[in-house]
Motif scaffolding. Structure first.
Motif, PDB file in Angstrom:
ATOM      1  N   LYS A 196       0.821  -1.170  -0.024  1.00  0.00           N
ATOM      2  CA  LYS A 196      -0.206   0.021  -0.173  1.00  0.00           C
ATOM      3  C   LYS A 196       1.048   1.113  -0.184  1.00  0.00           C
ATOM      4  CE  LYS A 196      -4.217  -1.745   0.507  1.00  0.00           C
ATOM      5  NZ  LYS A 196      -5.067  -1.512  -0.479  1.00  0.00           N
ATOM      6  N   LEU A 197       1.397   1.266  -1.154  1.00  0.00           N
ATOM      7  CA  LEU A 197       2.233   2.871  -1.306  1.00  0.00           C
ATOM      8  C   LEU A 197       1.409   3.833  -1.327  1.00  0.00           C
ATOM      9  CD1 LEU A 197       5.218   3.072  -1.831  1.00  0.00           C
ATOM     10  CD2 LEU A 197       4.866   3.386  -4.015  1.00  0.00           C
ATOM     11  N   ASP A 198       1.635   4.851  -0.118  1.00  0.00           N
ATOM     12  CA  ASP A 198       0.836   6.063  -0.113  1.00  0.00           C
ATOM     13  C   ASP A 198       1.653   7.154   0.317  1.00  0.00           C
ATOM     14  OD1 ASP A 198       1.453   5.113   2.369  1.00  0.00           O
ATOM     15  OD2 ASP A 198      -0.648   5.286   3.102  1.00  0.00           O
ATOM     16  N   GLU A 199       1.165   8.296   0.293  1.00  0.00           N
ATOM     17  CA  GLU A 199       1.715   9.658   0.811  1.00  0.00           C
ATOM     18  C   GLU A 199       1.711   9.459   2.383  1.00  0.00           C
ATOM     19  OE1 GLU A 199       0.647  13.997   0.202  1.00  0.00           O
ATOM     20  OE2 GLU A 199       0.213  12.698  -1.596  1.00  0.00           O
ATOM     21  N   ASP A 200       2.928   9.610   2.896  1.00  0.00           N
ATOM     22  CA  ASP A 200       3.093   9.636   4.368  1.00  0.00           C
ATOM     23  C   ASP A 200       4.182  10.881   4.758  1.00  0.00           C
ATOM     24  OD1 ASP A 200       3.535   9.062   6.876  1.00  0.00           O
ATOM     25  OD2 ASP A 200       4.122   7.076   6.559  1.00  0.00           O
ATOM     26  N   PRO A 201       3.366  11.839   5.150  1.00  0.00           N
ATOM     27  CA  PRO A 201       4.274  12.963   5.790  1.00  0.00           C
ATOM     28  C   PRO A 201       5.290  12.673   6.672  1.00  0.00           C
ATOM     29  CG  PRO A 201       1.827  13.548   6.005  1.00  0.00           C
ATOM     30  CD  PRO A 201       1.977  12.158   5.364  1.00  0.00           C
ATOM     31  N   GLN A 202       5.110  11.550   7.635  1.00  0.00           N
ATOM     32  CA  GLN A 202       5.899  11.265   8.662  1.00  0.00           C
ATOM     33  C   GLN A 202       7.182  10.497   8.493  1.00  0.00           C
ATOM     34  OE1 GLN A 202       4.995  12.865  11.420  1.00  0.00           O
ATOM     35  NE2 GLN A 202       2.888  13.288  10.474  1.00  0.00           N
ATOM     36  N   ASP A 249      15.876  13.017  -1.651  1.00  0.00           N
ATOM     37  CA  ASP A 249      15.966  13.923  -2.965  1.00  0.00           C
ATOM     38  C   ASP A 249      15.129  13.758  -3.900  1.00  0.00           C
ATOM     39  OD1 ASP A 249      17.078  15.834  -4.688  1.00  0.00           O
ATOM     40  OD2 ASP A 249      18.851  14.501  -4.897  1.00  0.00           O
ATOM     41  N   PRO A 250      14.316  14.667  -4.151  1.00  0.00           N
ATOM     42  CA  PRO A 250      13.187  14.457  -5.081  1.00  0.00           C
ATOM     43  C   PRO A 250      13.915  14.630  -6.727  1.00  0.00           C
ATOM     44  CG  PRO A 250      12.791  16.808  -4.266  1.00  0.00           C
ATOM     45  CD  PRO A 250      14.005  15.918  -3.546  1.00  0.00           C
ATOM     46  N   THR A 251      14.938  15.085  -6.920  1.00  0.00           N
ATOM     47  CA  THR A 251      15.683  14.987  -8.115  1.00  0.00           C
ATOM     48  C   THR A 251      16.079  13.818  -8.708  1.00  0.00           C
ATOM     49  OG1 THR A 251      16.281  17.568  -7.878  1.00  0.00           O
ATOM     50  CG2 THR A 251      17.363  16.281  -9.616  1.00  0.00           C
ATOM     51  N   LYS A 252      16.800  13.232  -7.712  1.00  0.00           N
ATOM     52  CA  LYS A 252      17.388  11.863  -7.901  1.00  0.00           C
ATOM     53  C   LYS A 252      16.108  10.822  -8.027  1.00  0.00           C
ATOM     54  CE  LYS A 252      19.863   8.016  -5.899  1.00  0.00           C
ATOM     55  NZ  LYS A 252      20.769   7.573  -4.819  1.00  0.00           N
ATOM     56  N   ARG A 271       7.103  14.903  -3.573  1.00  0.00           N
ATOM     57  CA  ARG A 271       7.541  14.814  -2.298  1.00  0.00           C
ATOM     58  C   ARG A 271       7.702  13.426  -1.976  1.00  0.00           C
ATOM     59  NH1 ARG A 271       2.843  16.861  -1.031  1.00  0.00           N
ATOM     60  NH2 ARG A 271       2.582  18.864  -1.749  1.00  0.00           N
ATOM     61  N   PRO A 272       8.887  12.587  -2.488  1.00  0.00           N
ATOM     62  CA  PRO A 272       9.151  11.230  -2.439  1.00  0.00           C
ATOM     63  C   PRO A 272       9.657  11.046  -1.052  1.00  0.00           C
ATOM     64  CG  PRO A 272      10.679  12.118  -3.772  1.00  0.00           C
ATOM     65  CD  PRO A 272       9.756  13.137  -3.694  1.00  0.00           C
ATOM     66  N   THR A 273       9.471   9.891  -0.238  1.00  0.00           N
ATOM     67  CA  THR A 273      10.137   9.353   0.860  1.00  0.00           C
ATOM     68  C   THR A 273      10.943   8.186   0.718  1.00  0.00           C
ATOM     69  OG1 THR A 273       8.084   8.061   1.489  1.00  0.00           O
ATOM     70  CG2 THR A 273       8.132  10.423   2.171  1.00  0.00           C
ATOM     71  N   GLU A 274      11.406   7.745   1.846  1.00  0.00           N
ATOM     72  CA  GLU A 274      12.277   6.401   1.748  1.00  0.00           C
ATOM     73  C   GLU A 274      11.626   5.380   1.373  1.00  0.00           C
ATOM     74  OE1 GLU A 274      15.646   5.150   1.856  1.00  0.00           O
ATOM     75  OE2 GLU A 274      15.465   6.941   2.599  1.00  0.00           O
ATOM     76  N   LYS A 275      10.302   5.255   1.777  1.00  0.00           N
ATOM     77  CA  LYS A 275       9.521   3.965   1.211  1.00  0.00           C
ATOM     78  C   LYS A 275       9.257   4.109  -0.159  1.00  0.00           C
ATOM     79  CE  LYS A 275       4.984   5.337   2.495  1.00  0.00           C
ATOM     80  NZ  LYS A 275       3.783   5.086   3.534  1.00  0.00           N
ATOM     81  N   HIS A 276       9.177   5.334  -0.771  1.00  0.00           N
ATOM     82  CA  HIS A 276       8.989   5.214  -2.160  1.00  0.00           C
ATOM     83  C   HIS A 276      10.047   4.933  -2.975  1.00  0.00           C
ATOM     84  CE1 HIS A 276       5.791   8.547  -0.845  1.00  0.00           C
ATOM     85  NE2 HIS A 276       5.200   7.420  -1.294  1.00  0.00           N
ATOM     86  N   LEU A 277      11.304   5.700  -2.174  1.00  0.00           N
ATOM     87  CA  LEU A 277      12.688   5.106  -3.017  1.00  0.00           C
ATOM     88  C   LEU A 277      12.935   3.870  -3.077  1.00  0.00           C
ATOM     89  CD1 LEU A 277      15.246   6.042  -4.289  1.00  0.00           C
ATOM     90  CD2 LEU A 277      16.142   6.499  -2.116  1.00  0.00           C
ATOM     91  N   THR A 278      12.512   3.126  -1.907  1.00  0.00           N
ATOM     92  CA  THR A 278      12.595   1.785  -1.608  1.00  0.00           C
ATOM     93  C   THR A 278      12.102   0.841  -2.507  1.00  0.00           C
ATOM     94  OG1 THR A 278      13.171   1.928   0.586  1.00  0.00           O
ATOM     95  CG2 THR A 278      12.540  -0.355  -0.042  1.00  0.00           C
ATOM     96  N   THR A 279      10.739   1.447  -3.065  1.00  0.00           N
ATOM     97  CA  THR A 279       9.710   0.638  -3.982  1.00  0.00           C
ATOM     98  C   THR A 279      10.719   0.820  -5.250  1.00  0.00           C
ATOM     99  OG1 THR A 279       7.685   1.083  -2.614  1.00  0.00           O
ATOM    100  CG2 THR A 279       7.642   0.526  -4.973  1.00  0.00           C
TER     101      THR A 279
END
Length: 132
Positions: free
Chosen positions: A22-28, A33-36, A67-75
């Motif tokens: 369940k990939l979702d937006e998670d502000p916490q 780095d959004p460019t990478k 606004r990518p986060t660590e879990k998005h990068l992991t995916t």
């Protein structure tokens, strides 16, 4: 691309995403780095024209480019690991043959869990084969 992103030593995986992810937006979550992130997603987008097995996972990852986060990068990294496992897969279009393309689409209005935006899906038939 694996070399470019320093992922040559990563283990290959058999699926581009974890089942029931369940990939979702998670502000916490920790931002990255959004460019990478955008460059990595863009690199994967290049594959989607011949690798229909990547379309869903890459499009899900593309939703979080602002606004990518660590879990998005992991995916995204997992998709690269999948590419490593399946490097010889893809669609090969034969030269000088007539291929009929038939496509169907469906939409789910307000179905996206983060923003209640519409989501959609499609099925394409190239000749007698199905790619969805």
């Amino acid at each position: 691309m694996l070399k470019k992103y320093g992922m040559e030593s990563y283990d290959a995986v058999e699926t581009p995403m974890v089942k029931r992810s369940k990939l979702d937006e998670d502000p916490q979550e920790t931002p990255v780095d959004p460019t990478k992130y955008r460059i990595m997603v863009g690199s994967l987008m290049h594959f989607t024209s011949s690798r229909h097995d990547l379309v869903f996972a890459v499009c899900i990852c593309a939703r979080y480019q602002a606004r990518p986060t660590e879990k998005h990068l992991t995916t995204v990294k997992r998709v690269f690991q999948y590419v490593k496992e399946t490097i010889n897969m893809g669609l090969w279009y034969p030269k000088n043959t007539g291929i009929e393309l038939t496509a169907f689409a469906d939409a789910d209005h307000t179905g996206f869990q983060d923003s209640r935006k519409s989501t959609s899906g499609s099925e394409q038939f190239l000749g007698e084969k199905s790619y969805g």
